[in-house]
Design a protein around this motif. Structure first.
Motif, short mmCIF file in Angstrom:
data_model
loop_
_atom_site.label_atom_id
_atom_site.label_comp_id
_atom_site.label_asym_id
_atom_site.label_seq_id
_atom_site.Cartn_x
_atom_site.Cartn_y
_atom_site.Cartn_z
N GLU A 229 -3.69 54.57 17.64
CA GLU A 229 -3.70 55.45 18.81
C GLU A 229 -4.31 54.75 20.03
N LEU A 230 -5.26 53.85 19.80
CA LEU A 230 -5.94 53.17 20.92
C LEU A 230 -4.95 52.46 21.83
N PRO A 231 -4.09 51.56 21.36
CA PRO A 231 -3.12 50.94 22.28
C PRO A 231 -2.11 51.93 22.84
N ARG A 232 -1.80 52.99 22.11
CA ARG A 232 -0.89 54.01 22.63
C ARG A 232 -1.48 54.71 23.84
N ARG A 233 -2.79 54.77 23.89
CA ARG A 233 -3.47 55.41 25.03
C ARG A 233 -3.94 54.36 26.04
N GLY A 234 -3.25 53.24 26.09
CA GLY A 234 -3.55 52.21 27.07
C GLY A 234 -4.87 51.51 26.83
N TRP A 235 -5.32 51.48 25.59
CA TRP A 235 -6.60 50.87 25.21
C TRP A 235 -7.78 51.51 25.95
N SER A 236 -7.61 52.76 26.35
CA SER A 236 -8.66 53.46 27.10
C SER A 236 -9.76 53.97 26.16
N TYR B 54 -9.69 48.35 26.76
CA TYR B 54 -10.47 47.58 25.81
C TYR B 54 -9.88 46.20 25.55
N ASP B 55 -8.56 46.07 25.56
CA ASP B 55 -7.99 44.74 25.35
C ASP B 55 -8.39 43.79 26.47
N ARG B 56 -8.46 44.33 27.71
CA ARG B 56 -8.91 43.48 28.83
C ARG B 56 -10.41 43.26 28.77
N SER C 77 -8.29 31.54 26.11
CA SER C 77 -7.25 32.51 26.50
C SER C 77 -6.36 32.82 25.30
N VAL C 78 -6.05 31.79 24.51
CA VAL C 78 -5.22 31.99 23.32
C VAL C 78 -5.96 32.85 22.30
N LEU C 79 -7.24 32.60 22.14
CA LEU C 79 -8.04 33.42 21.22
C LEU C 79 -8.07 34.87 21.69
N ALA C 80 -8.23 35.08 23.00
CA ALA C 80 -8.25 36.44 23.55
C ALA C 80 -6.92 37.15 23.30
#
Length: 714
Positions: A490-497, A161-163, A433-436
């Motif tokens: 938990e979201l980033p802990r699970r690789g943002w999946s 999700y971060d990407r 890019s900085v905002l992202a």
């Protein structure tokens, strides 16, 4: 004591604490809470259940029992793919005694390519996606669908999700060598657009305003657009904050015909086109040589009315002409009004005439073999490291420039106190890019909370925060703040999946509850804010249409591609031709593709979808309305779509179940409702069908499509 009475002091306290804004819960980074202890350790399947059960036990409420297997599979299948389970899938699940039978169904559905289609519909609602501009002329956007397909593909591939966020913010800056990353910026090009505005500068400003507001709503869950004309009335967002955020987008160029191809692909295409142009030019030159003497005998000299360019090309030797110049000469000579075709044929003679006809056929084939153009997309890009100034607009009005501002984040949020460092690239300012990067910080107070709340809403009908795009002081307070923060961490802990988060939610006991009513629980929590049961949820129009097509064996499961145009009611053809109607797709197979691919016209929603609350695409839609109105029943009973599906289902029953009524009835229930009929339903069906003629079976199938159970998830 009722839940609402207990919550009133908490609401007052939270509102008071948020009076200065910066103490508001949503503006503080989430802290991962401890998973609570519960009295009944046998019920929880994962940490989600412990948060839910702790809340229920605090009010002396028991969770509803688990839904039966047919209802559970149907709910799961529609939630994750937007499609009903097949009879084979129902029977397989019902006969599977393994303890992980349900989990394997979850994994199967998450791996389905239709998962991405279903989840894309939720995202496109947020992105205000449409295939037209809107306003008076509602012109078509031929390449907009590539963004829709990018979303489907990204979700199917479980792009973190971060990407997913970062590429939609700044794919052109982050991956400049990958054209598909630039396609992701189509998120910002979904706004309605008045293309014929007299002042194109104002048109651009309106687009920037829409982009700024939608970014705030979708990713931050904040009504930032309220600060365009003045400081926000309720949230700590100033007008300066609004235009500092807009400054990230100010240098952007709105590209409607971006070529979606790598440099290698472009080079290959250019080489193929040059070969084609040379081939066509050679055949044209051969025809000109063949006819030259005959034409000179009929009408000597150059044709009349030549342009200066054509005359110059004609004066060149044949070998010196470019393919474009050859085309000009060919068009001029072949269009010479002084030369009659019959006279030319007579002058050529039989042998030359036969050769000319042969060359003509070769030229026709060659012209038809023109390499197709490279794919195009509607995107946001930059072409220079330099950025023009961004000004606060007085009262938000275009043309009334106030102080100049630099890019920055809202001051009430972490990192908003000062302008961030920005490093320009070779062809870009580097601002987006900085905002992202700021949006996708794991500790960001809003990005994670907002998306996990949206996922929860998809599976429970209501978010933990019931105002999913307004986490500000006037939005709803979270019903389970600790659960929200636990999920956000938990979201980033699970690789943002996102798939991992969907799996976590749908494998919980909380999700698997039935919708069974309990008078005691209802007396305490009539709105089900504690999630003591599953609420019954009506399917949206897209899922209802897809379910009817699937049941009738008419659904075309192909993924992606340009939008399709299903048939419209005849009365709509009487409307104005200014974009009000569309050309119906000629092939039934194309018309019967999934609803995600139906052409989205801003000024004319597909009538069947409109009856079932298809949102207005002029603005981001965080949660669809769920009405129950008479036009829905009329559409299911009288619409051509429903009748054709009933007819197709009746034919399928005869084809697949054989001549026995009992077998047909059972298959009909499995296809329409995902379960077998009970004894009373069988008796009523036999009584209704009578002698079982074709008309009776069609009416029976239409009746199934009109059952509440068909359009609701239990």
């Amino acid at each position: 004591m009722r839940l609402t009475a207990i919550l009133i002091p908490f609401v007052i306290l939270a509102t008071s604490a948020a009076a200065d804004g910066e103490d508001h819960w949503a503006f503080l980074p989430p802290e991962r809470p401890e998973v609570p202890a519960v009295g009944d350790d046998s019920w929880p399947r994962n940490p989600i259940d412990r948060f839910i059960l702790a809340g229920l036990e605090g009010f002396g409420v028991r969770p509803a029992p688990e839904a039966d297997r047919p209802a559970l599979l149907r709910r799961l299948s529609f939630d994750l793919t937007g499609l009903p389970p097949t009879p084979e899938q129902v029977n397989s699940f019902l006969s599977d005694p393994a303890p992980d039978a349900y989990e394997r169904q979850v994994d199967r559905l998450l791996a389905s390519p239709h998962y991405g289609e279903r989840m894309a519909q939720h995202w496109l609602d947020l992105a205000r996606y449409a295939d037209t501009d809107g306003f008076e002329f509602d012109q078509t956007r031929p390449a907009m669908w590539r963004y829709r397909d990018w979303v489907v593909s990204a979700l199917n591939e479980d792009l973190p999700y971060d990407r997913f966020v970062a590429l939609q913010m700044a794919g052109d800056e982050l991956e400049p060598e990958d054209p598909s990353a630039t396609v992701a910026t189509g998120f910002h090009r979904c706004y309605p657009d008045m293309v014929d505005m007299n002042d194109q500068g104002e048109r651009r400003q309106l687009a920037l305003d829409d982009i700024t507001e939608t970014t705030g709503l979708v990713f931050l869950g904040l009504t930032i657009g309220c600060a365009k004309c003045h400081d926000h009335k309720f949230d700590p967002i100033s007008q300066v904050d609004y235009f500092r955020l807009q400054a990230f987008f100010t240098p952007s160029r709105f590209e409607d015909e971006f070529t979606v191809a790598t440099e290698e692909h472009r080079a290959e295409h250019e080489a193929a086109r040059r070969r084609w142009e040379r081939q066509v030019a050679a055949l044209r030159s051969a025809l000109l040589r063949l006819e030259h003497e005959a034409r000179e005998r009929i009408a000597p000299g150059p044709p009349p009315g030549l342009t200066r360019e054509a005359k110059a090309a004609l004066e060149k030797w044949e070998a010196e002409r470019s393919p474009g110049e050859t085309a000009m000469v060919f068009e001029a000579i072949m269009g010479d009004p002084r030369v009659e075709p019959d006279r030319l044929a007579e002058e050529l003679g039989p042998e030359a005439l036969a050769r000319r006809n042969e060359l003509r056929e070769q030229l026709d084939r060659a012209e038809q073999a023109e390499p197709p153009p490279l794919p195009r997309a509607r995107v946001l890009v930059e072409s220079s490291p330099e950025a023009g100034p961004t000004h606060v607009l007085i009262r938000g009005q275009y043309g009334r420039d106030g102080p100049e501002v630099e890019p920055g984040f809202p001051a009430a949020l972490p990192g908003g106190e000062e302008s961030p460092p920005i490093t320009p690239g070779r062809r870009s300012t580097g601002r987006r890019s900085v905002l992202a990067a700021w949006l996708t910080r794991p500790e960001h107070p809003l990005t994670g909370r907002v998306i996990v709340n949206r996922l929860w809403q998809q599976h429970f009908g209501r978010g933990i925060v019931a105002s999913p795009s307004d986490f500000g002081t006037m939005g709803n307070l979270p019903s389970h703040p600790d659960l929200l923060d636990w999920l956000a961490s938990e979201l980033p802990r699970r690789g943002w999946s996102l798939k991992a988060m969907h799996r976590l939610i749908v494998t919980s006991s909380s999700y698997r509850m039935s919708s069974r009513f309990d008078s005691k629980a209802h007396a305490i929590d009539p709105e089900n804010e504690l999630f003591w049961r599953q609420d019954r949820r009506r399917l949206d129009g897209e899922a209802i249409r897809d379910a009817m097509l699937a049941a009738s064996c008419a659904l075309n499961p192909e993924l992606g591609g340009p939008p399709i145009f299903p048939e419209l009611p005849p009365e709509l053809t009487k409307l104005s031709s200014k974009g009000a109607i569309w050309p119906v797709s000629s092939e039934a197979r194309q018309r019967n593709r999934r609803s995600l691919y139906v052409f989205v016209r801003r000024n004319l929603r597909y009538p069947f979808f409109e009856a079932f609350d298809r949102p207005d695409t002029n603005a981001s839609c965080p949660r669809r309305a769920e009405t129950i109105i008479a036009p829905q029943a009329l559409a299911l009973l009288n619409d051509r779509l429903a009748f054709d599906a009933a007819q197709g289902l009746a034919a399928r029953l005869e084809r697949e179940a054989g001549p026995e009524n009992a077998d047909r009835i059972e298959l009909a229930y499995l296809l329409a409702l995902g379960r077998t009929p009970d004894t009373e339903e069988r008796r009523l069906a036999v009584e209704f069908l009578g002698d079982g003629g074709e008309r009776a079976w069609i009416a029976f199938c239409l009746a199934l499509f009109n059952l509440n159970e068909f359009v609701f998830l239990d």
